[in-house]
Design a protein around this motif. Sequence first.
Motif, short mmCIF file in Angstrom:
data_model
loop_
_atom_site.label_atom_id
_atom_site.label_comp_id
_atom_site.label_asym_id
_atom_site.label_seq_id
_atom_site.Cartn_x
_atom_site.Cartn_y
_atom_site.Cartn_z
N VAL A 124 38.28 46.56 32.33
CA VAL A 124 37.16 46.12 33.56
C VAL A 124 37.20 47.69 33.89
CG1 VAL A 124 37.23 45.54 35.68
CG2 VAL A 124 37.64 44.20 34.42
N LYS A 125 37.49 48.89 33.82
CA LYS A 125 37.14 49.48 34.52
C LYS A 125 36.08 50.60 33.61
CE LYS A 125 42.35 50.97 36.26
NZ LYS A 125 43.39 51.38 35.95
N PHE A 126 36.77 50.69 32.27
CA PHE A 126 35.73 50.99 31.38
C PHE A 126 34.16 50.51 31.51
CE2 PHE A 126 32.35 50.69 27.73
CZ PHE A 126 33.45 51.98 27.01
N ALA A 127 34.24 48.74 31.57
CA ALA A 127 32.80 48.85 32.15
C ALA A 127 32.10 48.58 33.11
CB ALA A 127 33.48 46.96 31.99
N ARG A 128 33.34 48.79 34.56
CA ARG A 128 32.53 49.13 35.61
C ARG A 128 31.81 50.58 35.56
NH1 ARG A 128 37.03 49.42 38.71
NH2 ARG A 128 36.45 46.73 39.10
N ASN A 129 32.63 51.84 35.39
CA ASN A 129 31.58 52.81 34.72
C ASN A 129 30.37 52.79 33.84
OD1 ASN A 129 34.03 54.09 36.14
ND2 ASN A 129 35.25 54.65 34.21
N VAL A 130 30.44 52.19 32.69
CA VAL A 130 28.91 52.00 32.46
C VAL A 130 28.28 51.17 33.29
CG1 VAL A 130 27.84 50.63 29.84
CG2 VAL A 130 30.52 51.24 30.07
N ALA A 131 28.05 50.44 33.83
CA ALA A 131 27.63 49.81 34.69
C ALA A 131 27.10 50.41 35.86
CB ALA A 131 28.48 48.56 34.99
N LYS A 132 27.82 51.21 36.40
CA LYS A 132 28.10 52.30 37.28
C LYS A 132 26.57 53.28 36.74
CE LYS A 132 31.42 52.27 40.74
NZ LYS A 132 33.00 52.51 41.55
N LYS A 133 26.27 53.64 35.59
CA LYS A 133 26.19 54.74 34.82
C LYS A 133 24.49 54.25 35.01
CE LYS A 133 29.61 57.71 32.83
NZ LYS A 133 30.43 58.10 31.30
N GLN A 134 24.49 53.10 34.69
CA GLN A 134 23.51 52.43 34.22
C GLN A 134 22.39 51.70 35.09
OE1 GLN A 134 24.32 50.11 30.31
NE2 GLN A 134 24.23 51.74 29.56
N SER A 135 23.28 51.93 36.61
CA SER A 135 22.45 51.21 37.86
C SER A 135 22.53 49.46 37.25
CB SER A 135 21.74 51.71 38.65
OG SER A 135 21.90 52.90 38.53
N GLY A 136 23.23 48.48 36.14
CA GLY A 136 23.29 47.20 35.93
C GLY A 136 24.41 46.51 36.85
N GLU A 137 24.58 45.81 36.59
CA GLU A 137 25.44 44.44 36.44
C GLU A 137 27.07 44.39 35.76
OE1 GLU A 137 23.89 41.11 38.69
OE2 GLU A 137 22.61 41.56 37.23
N LEU A 138 27.65 43.97 36.53
CA LEU A 138 29.41 43.70 35.78
C LEU A 138 29.54 42.46 35.83
CD1 LEU A 138 31.50 44.49 34.33
CD2 LEU A 138 33.03 45.49 36.88
N PHE A 139 29.77 41.42 34.91
CA PHE A 139 30.27 40.31 34.86
C PHE A 139 32.11 40.52 34.55
CE2 PHE A 139 26.33 40.01 34.96
CZ PHE A 139 25.34 38.97 35.39
N ILE A 140 32.65 39.46 35.21
CA ILE A 140 34.39 39.76 34.52
C ILE A 140 34.25 38.12 34.42
CG2 ILE A 140 36.70 40.36 35.27
CD1 ILE A 140 35.29 42.12 37.41
N HIS A 141 34.63 37.75 33.44
CA HIS A 141 34.78 36.44 32.99
C HIS A 141 36.05 36.29 33.20
CE1 HIS A 141 31.43 35.70 31.26
NE2 HIS A 141 31.08 37.44 31.40
N LYS A 142 36.73 34.96 32.98
CA LYS A 142 37.89 34.09 32.75
C LYS A 142 38.71 34.49 31.18
CE LYS A 142 37.75 31.15 37.08
NZ LYS A 142 37.78 30.07 37.16
N ALA A 143 40.08 33.58 31.31
CA ALA A 143 40.18 33.51 30.07
C ALA A 143 39.83 32.38 28.64
CB ALA A 143 41.87 33.13 29.76
N ASP A 144 39.23 31.73 29.98
CA ASP A 144 38.35 30.29 29.65
C ASP A 144 36.74 30.81 28.74
OD1 ASP A 144 37.08 30.01 32.20
OD2 ASP A 144 38.36 28.02 32.45
#
Length: 76
Positions: free
Chosen positions: A36-56
């Motif tokens: 999540v930390k890594f993906a959040r940084n990428v999403a912020k740099k690209q002004s995009g969205e972050l989707f966090i999924h559950k184990a299922d």
Amino acid sequence: MAKSSQHVVPKDGGWAVRKQGAVKVTKVFDTQTDAVKFARNVAKKQSGELFIHKADGTIRDRKSYGNDPCPPRDKK
């Protein structure tokens, strides 16, 4: 830079970050927190969205970074 969505998804006992529409994952992590930390940084740099999924695989949380084309109407 084009907006893109980043997904944190379960992968082989770990967690992976994958750009929306991509077949291959960007990076694999041991913990969801690190992914999540890594993906959040990428999403912020690209002004995009972050989707966090559950184990299922279902979506647990969604965050949007950048200019929101549909901001909330209430001004509390």
